[in-house]
Enzyme design. Structure first.
Site, PDB file in Angstrom:
ATOM      1  N   HIS A 168     -20.394  19.329  -9.031  1.00 17.40           N
ATOM      2  CA  HIS A 168     -19.189  19.609  -8.393  1.00 17.40           C
ATOM      3  C   HIS A 168     -19.652  19.693  -6.874  1.00 17.40           C
ATOM      4  CE1 HIS A 168     -16.662  21.110 -11.450  1.00 17.40           C
ATOM      5  NE2 HIS A 168     -17.700  20.997 -12.297  1.00 17.40           N
ATOM      6  N   ASP A 380     -18.716  19.817   1.853  1.00 15.18           N
ATOM      7  CA  ASP A 380     -17.920  20.307   0.621  1.00 15.18           C
ATOM      8  C   ASP A 380     -17.909  19.158  -0.425  1.00 15.18           C
ATOM      9  OD1 ASP A 380     -16.749  22.050  -1.081  1.00 15.18           O
ATOM     10  OD2 ASP A 380     -15.373  22.893   0.745  1.00 15.18           O
TER      11      ASP A 380
HETATM   12  P1  ADQ Z   1     -15.776  26.188  -4.651  1.00 23.35           P
HETATM   13  O1  ADQ Z   1     -16.738  26.219  -3.274  1.00 23.35           O
HETATM   14  O2  ADQ Z   1     -15.446  27.393  -5.011  1.00 23.35           O
HETATM   15  O3  ADQ Z   1     -15.887  24.884  -5.455  1.00 23.35           O
HETATM   16  P2  ADQ Z   1     -13.155  25.173  -3.810  1.00 23.35           P
HETATM   17  O4  ADQ Z   1     -13.014  23.644  -4.247  1.00 23.35           O
HETATM   18  O5  ADQ Z   1     -12.400  25.050  -2.477  1.00 23.35           O
HETATM   19  O6  ADQ Z   1     -14.337  25.794  -3.382  1.00 23.35           O
HETATM   20  O7  ADQ Z   1     -12.355  26.022  -4.637  1.00 23.35           O
HETATM   21  C1  ADQ Z   1     -11.908  27.509  -4.397  1.00 23.35           C
HETATM   22  C2  ADQ Z   1     -10.954  28.082  -5.466  1.00 23.35           C
HETATM   23  O8  ADQ Z   1     -11.104  29.500  -5.261  1.00 23.35           O
HETATM   24  C3  ADQ Z   1      -9.835  27.437  -5.175  1.00 23.35           C
HETATM   25  O9  ADQ Z   1      -9.153  27.033  -6.418  1.00 23.35           O
HETATM   26  C4  ADQ Z   1      -8.863  28.548  -4.633  1.00 23.35           C
HETATM   27  O10 ADQ Z   1      -7.572  28.760  -5.124  1.00 23.35           O
HETATM   28  C5  ADQ Z   1      -9.833  29.794  -4.977  1.00 23.35           C
HETATM   29  N1  ADQ Z   1      -9.481  30.852  -4.050  1.00 23.35           N
HETATM   30  C6  ADQ Z   1      -9.887  30.975  -2.782  1.00 23.35           C
HETATM   31  N2  ADQ Z   1      -9.685  32.041  -2.103  1.00 23.35           N
HETATM   32  C7  ADQ Z   1      -9.140  32.661  -2.951  1.00 23.35           C
HETATM   33  C8  ADQ Z   1      -8.654  34.082  -3.139  1.00 23.35           C
HETATM   34  N3  ADQ Z   1      -8.725  34.929  -1.920  1.00 23.35           N
HETATM   35  N4  ADQ Z   1      -8.024  34.662  -4.059  1.00 23.35           N
HETATM   36  C9  ADQ Z   1      -8.025  33.903  -5.191  1.00 23.35           C
HETATM   37  N5  ADQ Z   1      -8.671  32.557  -5.317  1.00 23.35           N
HETATM   38  C10 ADQ Z   1      -9.088  32.309  -4.207  1.00 23.35           C
HETATM   39  C11 ADQ Z   1     -16.861  23.939  -5.934  1.00 23.35           C
HETATM   40  C12 ADQ Z   1     -17.207  23.237  -4.907  1.00 23.35           C
HETATM   41  C13 ADQ Z   1     -16.095  22.489  -4.103  1.00 23.35           C
HETATM   42  C14 ADQ Z   1     -15.224  21.571  -5.366  1.00 23.35           C
HETATM   43  C15 ADQ Z   1     -15.209  22.866  -6.573  1.00 23.35           C
HETATM   44  C16 ADQ Z   1     -14.525  21.989  -7.728  1.00 23.35           C
HETATM   45  O11 ADQ Z   1     -18.039  23.773  -3.804  1.00 23.35           O
HETATM   46  O12 ADQ Z   1     -16.660  21.627  -3.370  1.00 23.35           O
HETATM   47  O13 ADQ Z   1     -14.010  21.324  -5.013  1.00 23.35           O
HETATM   48  O14 ADQ Z   1     -16.415  23.380  -7.161  1.00 23.35           O
HETATM   49  O15 ADQ Z   1     -15.411  20.801  -8.179  1.00 23.35           O
END
Ligand code: ADQ
Length: 513
Positions: A168, A380
């Protein structure tokens, strides 16, 4: 492929934790959980992972996890970690070595050999639990950097069925990856999987360059979405599968009555103002301090933004037991107060800061209410927040400011305003341009973005991965044309760039014991 899915990740989508002295469960958060939950809900299957916590005597972990899994519509099997395992495997190897290294931040790494030993032991523990739960015909799908050794451990206990792996996060270029003391072991362990999936062509290229640099006996062949490489033991397929979200679920939620009501309430809270939103897990890779500094700079450089634009910065607590994350939280809070202290006037506060988990209604209401979304990580793997924002823009407007170092930029670069998160002035200009952008241009850009996210949703991602696993190559689309930063550089600077050379002494000659 109709095999049962046996998904394995470090964390389960449910967290068991103590609150007010009682054990309870709550939904997990983060990108992996957001992406995989709809997949398992649709197909059913079994999810194996750690539900959090350490050694707690008398706790019926399996019972609690099973109960939490019932409403989800699929099964959970917990992996219990001791406190020492949690510290050395999760906080240690995973979060102090692989996470920073793979995001290109090697100076943050702590290459403690004790972490490596525990990482292997915990991967072995996961393998044992997979072996106990697997049925013949299941497709075992291991996720992310915590579990790169699982296939090797499964092979050692005699399991020969197909195993897939999806990374990921980014895979770094050889000059970064090779700093890891256990680089050969990690590469060899990854080549024990049958299918390896990366988010972008760039990350796959980094991986195949590492293979060709240090394992000259192993060549990578093919072109298109899936490449293949042969080791003495097996043929490994190496693909590009950009992960996504359940578009319809987000769009429907955004259009629901409760979100609409909540959105109206938010809009009334910021009357006549342009609302810019940031939503990030607390992490130094997400570029939150850089964004806050750029905003301060934008207020300096473009005074007309003052009193007319507000940033709502939502940060979801993450890894808060680690000192570095506490320091980051303190830095963010200091920067928020600095900008607010400098620019606040009666009736207008430039930054509203929220540090907590939001439920889906609150999150989608913020996406719907925000005129501008700022997604500016330093690096990311993909970044699902950018895709969630577009899915929720049901009126086809809004501006996405996107870091060129997010995996998402590979495919969303046309509709977004791309920025270099290290360039404070460039970021300030992008904020100003987003503020000025007319509705017509917003709609042209947002329609294109939404079409892409709708078409290439998480079910498309699943389908591509499973087709690649069952070698249905004729049905695989070509990988998307990617944004290429190097193509923007003047040709003479590329001619001068030195190719990465790996010293011959590093070569391990392709031997896979
Ligand atoms: P993450 O580093 O967790 O994922 P991201 O893909 O942006 O990063 O996902 C964050 C998730 O957390 C989103 O679904 C968002 O809705 C949720 N979120 C953020 N803030 C929130 C809040 N305050 N309350 C509830 N939910 C919240 C890792 C990798 C990424 C990759 C994903 C999937 O680092 O690059 O996109 O896996 O492969």
């Amino acid at each position: 492929m109709s095999a049962r899915l046996l998904v394995v990740s470090n964390r389960l989508p449910v967290v068991i934790e103590q609150s007010d002295g009682r054990w309870c469960s709550r939904p997990g958060s983060g990108g992996l959980v957001t992406a995989l939950t709809p997949v398992l809900r649709q197909r059913g299957g079994l999810w194996i992972g750690w539900p959090g916590g350490g050694e707690e005597g008398g706790l019926d972990l399996a019972g609690m996890v099973t109960a939490a899994g019932e409403p989800a519509g699929f099964d959970f099997a917990p992996v219990k970690l001791t406190t020492d395992e949690r510290d050395k495997f999760y906080y240690g190897f995973s979060n102090e070595i692989v996470w920073p290294l793979f995001h290109g931040l090697h100076t943050r790494c702590n290459f403690d050999p004790a972490y490596w030993k525990t990482y292997q032991a915990v991967n072995c523990k996961f393998a044992r639990i997979i072996k106990e739960n697997v049925d013949r015909g299941d497709f075992i799908w291991v996720h992310d950097y915590h579990l790169m050794h699982v296939a090797k451990e499964l092979r050692e206990v005699g399991l020969q069925q197909k195993i897939g792996f999806f990374l990921h996060i980014p895979f770094p270029p050889p000059e970064i990856f090779l700093k890891m003391p256990w680089r050969f072991d990690v590469l060899q362990a990854l080549l024990e999987f049958d299918v390896l999936g990366f988010q972008t062509q760039n990350y796959r290229r980094n991986f195949t360059q590492c293979i060709s640099s240090v394992m000259p006996g192993i060549s990578v062949r093919g072109r298109g979405r899936v490449l293949t490489t042969k080791t003495p033991q097996r043929k490994v397929r190496i693909g590009v599968f950009p992960i996504s979200i359940d578009f319809d679920e987000f769009a429907d939620k955004a259009a629901s009555a409760e979100t609409t009501e909540q959105t109206l309430h938010l809009r009334q809270t910021y009357p006549g103002r342009t609302l810019m939103l940031g939503v990030d897990r607390l992490d130094y890779t997400k570029g939150i301090p850089e964004r806050l500094k750029a905003l301060g700079h934008a207020f300096e450089r473009y005074p007309e933004l003052r009193e007319h634009m507000t940033l709502v910065q939502v940060v979801v607590p993450s890894r808060t037991a680690i000192d570095e994350y506490q320091d980051l939280k303190a830095e963010i809070e200091m920067l928020v107060s600095e900008v607010n202290g400098q620019f606040t006037v009666p009736g207008w506060i430039p930054i509203h800061y929220i540090f907590r988990n939001l439920d889906r209604t609150d999150l989608t209401a913020f996406y719907r209410a925000a005129d501008i979304m700022s997604v500016t990580p330093l690096r990311d793997g993909m970044n699902l927040v950018a895709k969630e924002y577009c899915a929720c823009r049901i009126e086809n407007d809004g501006v996405l400011i996107l870091s060129e170092f997010a995996g998402t930029a590979a495919t969303m670069h046309r509709g977004a305003l791309l920025v270099n998160p290290h360039d404070v002035e460039g970021m300030a200009d992008a904020i100003y341009n987003a503020f000025l952008m007319g509705k017509k241009e917003q709609r042209t850009r947002m329609r294109g973005l939404r079409q892409g996210v709708r078409k290439y949703d998480v079910f498309w991602w699943l389908d591509m991965f499973l087709k690649a696993s069952s070698e249905q190559d004729a049905e695989l689309a070509a990988p998307p044309e990617e944004y290429d930063l190097m193509a923007m550089l003047p040709p003479e600077s590329l001619a001068q760039a030195e190719p990465v050379r790996v010293p011959e002494s590093l070569s391990c000659d392709g031997a896979l014991e």
